[in-house]
Design a protein around this motif. Sequence first.
Motif, PDB file in Angstrom:
ATOM      1  N   ALA A 161      33.966  36.021  48.253  1.00 36.39           N
ATOM      2  CA  ALA A 161      33.830  35.748  46.824  1.00 36.39           C
ATOM      3  C   ALA A 161      35.078  36.163  46.061  1.00 36.39           C
ATOM      4  CB  ALA A 161      32.598  36.476  46.279  1.00 36.39           C
ATOM      5  N   SER A 162      35.633  37.312  46.421  1.00 39.04           N
ATOM      6  CA  SER A 162      36.836  37.780  45.718  1.00 39.04           C
ATOM      7  C   SER A 162      38.013  36.849  45.987  1.00 39.04           C
ATOM      8  CB  SER A 162      37.165  39.221  46.117  1.00 39.04           C
ATOM      9  OG  SER A 162      37.601  39.317  47.452  1.00 39.04           O
ATOM     10  N   ASP A 163      38.124  36.339  47.207  1.00 41.75           N
ATOM     11  CA  ASP A 163      39.188  35.372  47.513  1.00 41.75           C
ATOM     12  C   ASP A 163      39.059  34.136  46.625  1.00 41.75           C
ATOM     13  OD1 ASP A 163      39.721  37.173  49.539  1.00 41.75           O
ATOM     14  OD2 ASP A 163      39.598  35.712  51.167  1.00 41.75           O
ATOM     15  N   HIS A 164      37.831  33.643  46.472  1.00 39.57           N
ATOM     16  CA  HIS A 164      37.615  32.446  45.655  1.00 39.57           C
ATOM     17  C   HIS A 164      37.966  32.713  44.194  1.00 39.57           C
ATOM     18  CE1 HIS A 164      36.035  30.294  48.985  1.00 39.57           C
ATOM     19  NE2 HIS A 164      34.871  30.917  49.048  1.00 39.57           N
ATOM     20  N   LEU A 165      37.649  33.896  43.708  1.00 38.14           N
ATOM     21  CA  LEU A 165      38.028  34.232  42.339  1.00 38.14           C
ATOM     22  C   LEU A 165      39.541  34.202  42.155  1.00 38.14           C
ATOM     23  CD1 LEU A 165      35.623  37.214  41.543  1.00 38.14           C
ATOM     24  CD2 LEU A 165      35.529  34.924  40.551  1.00 38.14           C
ATOM     25  N   VAL A 166      40.264  34.785  43.096  1.00 36.67           N
ATOM     26  CA  VAL A 166      41.725  34.826  42.995  1.00 36.67           C
ATOM     27  C   VAL A 166      42.297  33.412  42.980  1.00 36.67           C
ATOM     28  CG1 VAL A 166      43.837  35.542  44.171  1.00 36.67           C
ATOM     29  CG2 VAL A 166      41.894  37.117  44.021  1.00 36.67           C
ATOM     30  N   ASN A 167      41.816  32.550  43.865  1.00 35.31           N
ATOM     31  CA  ASN A 167      42.285  31.162  43.881  1.00 35.31           C
ATOM     32  C   ASN A 167      41.949  30.445  42.583  1.00 35.31           C
ATOM     33  OD1 ASN A 167      43.570  30.804  46.442  1.00 35.31           O
ATOM     34  ND2 ASN A 167      41.579  30.920  47.435  1.00 35.31           N
ATOM     35  N   ALA A 168      40.752  30.719  42.043  1.00 38.34           N
ATOM     36  CA  ALA A 168      40.349  30.070  40.793  1.00 38.34           C
ATOM     37  C   ALA A 168      41.233  30.502  39.635  1.00 38.34           C
ATOM     38  CB  ALA A 168      38.876  30.381  40.496  1.00 38.34           C
ATOM     39  N   TRP A 169      41.592  31.785  39.568  1.00 37.62           N
ATOM     40  CA  TRP A 169      42.454  32.272  38.480  1.00 37.62           C
ATOM     41  C   TRP A 169      43.858  31.668  38.583  1.00 37.62           C
ATOM     42  CZ3 TRP A 169      37.854  33.713  37.750  1.00 37.62           C
ATOM     43  CH2 TRP A 169      37.478  34.425  36.626  1.00 37.62           C
ATOM     44  N   HIS A 170      44.282  31.347  39.792  1.00 40.77           N
ATOM     45  CA  HIS A 170      45.569  30.661  39.959  1.00 40.77           C
ATOM     46  C   HIS A 170      45.473  29.212  39.479  1.00 40.77           C
ATOM     47  CE1 HIS A 170      49.382  29.405  41.632  1.00 40.77           C
ATOM     48  NE2 HIS A 170      48.773  28.484  42.375  1.00 40.77           N
ATOM     49  N   GLU A 171      44.425  28.510  39.912  1.00 36.15           N
ATOM     50  CA  GLU A 171      44.296  27.096  39.570  1.00 36.15           C
ATOM     51  C   GLU A 171      43.959  26.885  38.098  1.00 36.15           C
ATOM     52  OE1 GLU A 171      44.997  24.540  41.404  1.00 36.15           O
ATOM     53  OE2 GLU A 171      45.406  25.683  43.248  1.00 36.15           O
ATOM     54  N   THR A 172      43.093  27.715  37.545  1.00 36.71           N
ATOM     55  CA  THR A 172      42.629  27.519  36.175  1.00 36.71           C
ATOM     56  C   THR A 172      43.583  28.096  35.139  1.00 36.71           C
ATOM     57  OG1 THR A 172      40.325  27.591  36.923  1.00 36.71           O
ATOM     58  CG2 THR A 172      40.723  27.933  34.569  1.00 36.71           C
ATOM     59  N   PHE A 173      44.065  29.299  35.391  1.00 35.74           N
ATOM     60  CA  PHE A 173      44.870  30.000  34.388  1.00 35.74           C
ATOM     61  C   PHE A 173      46.351  30.081  34.740  1.00 35.74           C
ATOM     62  CE2 PHE A 173      40.581  32.040  34.274  1.00 35.74           C
ATOM     63  CZ  PHE A 173      40.180  31.528  33.048  1.00 35.74           C
ATOM     64  N   GLY A 174      46.711  29.647  35.949  1.00 33.57           N
ATOM     65  CA  GLY A 174      48.117  29.680  36.342  1.00 33.57           C
ATOM     66  C   GLY A 174      48.615  31.045  36.759  1.00 33.57           C
ATOM     67  N   LEU A 175      47.703  32.018  36.933  1.00 37.25           N
ATOM     68  CA  LEU A 175      48.134  33.351  37.337  1.00 37.25           C
ATOM     69  C   LEU A 175      48.874  33.251  38.675  1.00 37.25           C
ATOM     70  CD1 LEU A 175      47.872  36.383  36.492  1.00 37.25           C
ATOM     71  CD2 LEU A 175      45.972  36.516  38.124  1.00 37.25           C
ATOM     72  N   PRO A 176      50.076  33.813  38.769  1.00 40.02           N
ATOM     73  CA  PRO A 176      50.859  33.701  40.010  1.00 40.02           C
ATOM     74  C   PRO A 176      50.315  34.630  41.098  1.00 40.02           C
ATOM     75  CG  PRO A 176      52.104  34.899  38.340  1.00 40.02           C
ATOM     76  CD  PRO A 176      50.843  34.457  37.681  1.00 40.02           C
ATOM     77  N   VAL A 177      49.612  34.056  42.055  1.00 36.30           N
ATOM     78  CA  VAL A 177      48.943  34.850  43.078  1.00 36.30           C
ATOM     79  C   VAL A 177      49.432  34.482  44.471  1.00 36.30           C
ATOM     80  CG1 VAL A 177      46.876  34.905  41.621  1.00 36.30           C
ATOM     81  CG2 VAL A 177      46.988  33.298  43.544  1.00 36.30           C
ATOM     82  N   VAL A 178      49.290  35.439  45.377  1.00 37.69           N
ATOM     83  CA  VAL A 178      49.373  35.201  46.818  1.00 37.69           C
ATOM     84  C   VAL A 178      48.211  35.955  47.454  1.00 37.69           C
ATOM     85  CG1 VAL A 178      51.852  34.770  47.044  1.00 37.69           C
ATOM     86  CG2 VAL A 178      51.010  37.128  47.054  1.00 37.69           C
ATOM     87  N   LEU A 179      47.723  35.450  48.592  1.00 38.13           N
ATOM     88  CA  LEU A 179      46.609  36.069  49.289  1.00 38.13           C
ATOM     89  C   LEU A 179      46.980  36.320  50.736  1.00 38.13           C
ATOM     90  CD1 LEU A 179      45.269  33.784  47.200  1.00 38.13           C
ATOM     91  CD2 LEU A 179      43.170  34.642  48.211  1.00 38.13           C
ATOM     92  N   THR A 180      46.388  37.342  51.314  1.00 39.41           N
ATOM     93  CA  THR A 180      46.528  37.575  52.752  1.00 39.41           C
ATOM     94  C   THR A 180      45.170  37.951  53.331  1.00 39.41           C
ATOM     95  OG1 THR A 180      47.211  39.871  52.275  1.00 39.41           O
ATOM     96  CG2 THR A 180      48.954  38.274  52.778  1.00 39.41           C
TER      97      THR A 180
END
Length: 347
Positions: A161-180
């Motif tokens: 769930a937390s991974d999906h939130l991070v991806n959503a904040w990147h796609e919706t708000f443009g927050l510059p994220v990376v995941l591992t």
Amino acid sequence: MKILVTGGAGFIGSAVVRLAASRGHEIVNCDALTYAACLDNVAEVSGSESYAFEHVDIRDRAALDPVFERHKPDAVMHLAAESHVDRSIDGPSDFIETNITGTFNMLEAARSYWTKAGKPETFRFHHISTDEVYGSLGAEGMFTEETPYDPRSPYSASKAASDHLVNAWHETFGLPVVLTNCSNNYGPFHFPEKLVPVVILNALAGKDIPIYGKGDNIRDWLYVEDHADALLLVLEKGKLGHSYNIGGENERTNLQLVETLLAILDEKRPKAEGSYKDQITFVADRPGHDQRYAIDPTRIREELGWRPSVTVEEGLEKTVQWYLDNETWWRALQDRKGVGERLGTKA
């Protein structure tokens, strides 16, 4: 670079703090100091002018904004999480609150700070997750970054769930994220409720060494200092919006891992009679125990040039020696809640 690290007093977080500090980064360590945290993990850097500690809980949204405003980080490395699968079976609510709501709070605090700062292109939010979000593998195949999510435990579901939130904040708000997403870690400062320290400490204490089921569950083992190195590399050079699987390329069954650890102990601190392997005891399996995890690290190897520096045998030898040399550290933690008990049996 000034890096805000959540969970920096934990096992993996403290490895990141120590390595980042050694490379000249400024560190803001944010930790709630729950049961698995220990400030002794970062004692070697705590006196530095480039290190700051904030006793803050990511579940407290209002407490996060002042931390960002005070320190003005260039990047966030979000490691704070409840991580013990057995504890998630007995008490899943802590995992929902910390791993899901806590990540939401961090994303919102980071987004607010980033927006007020003019959305600098250099800012990064690095979310650190687990391979357990992918579920369980059969005898063949490996997890890639495109593997569909299929979590099986409250812990892995909360991390998914937390991974999906991070991806959503990147796609919706443009927050510059990376995941591992990483495989099983081991090494120095590992809290004494996980498999590797349990085996070492039970062996030294002359206690039974419990192995779930037949011991044939397979994991890919990653030395924690190798993991910290990979995490900093992804933070600095990873492609925005991408995830990177980080593995040790060291698949072993649980029984193989335990036998390797005990052989090292037999050599380094032999018993008066017999072998530590005589203490192995097979116990009832954990509910929903995933059979096999295996990481395909092609993306991080080809895009960023990273590979693990040690084999599992080399890393386990270093780990055993560390526990032999640091008895004061682990003895101080053995009275904490749940340590030394069989957890995850309430399902």
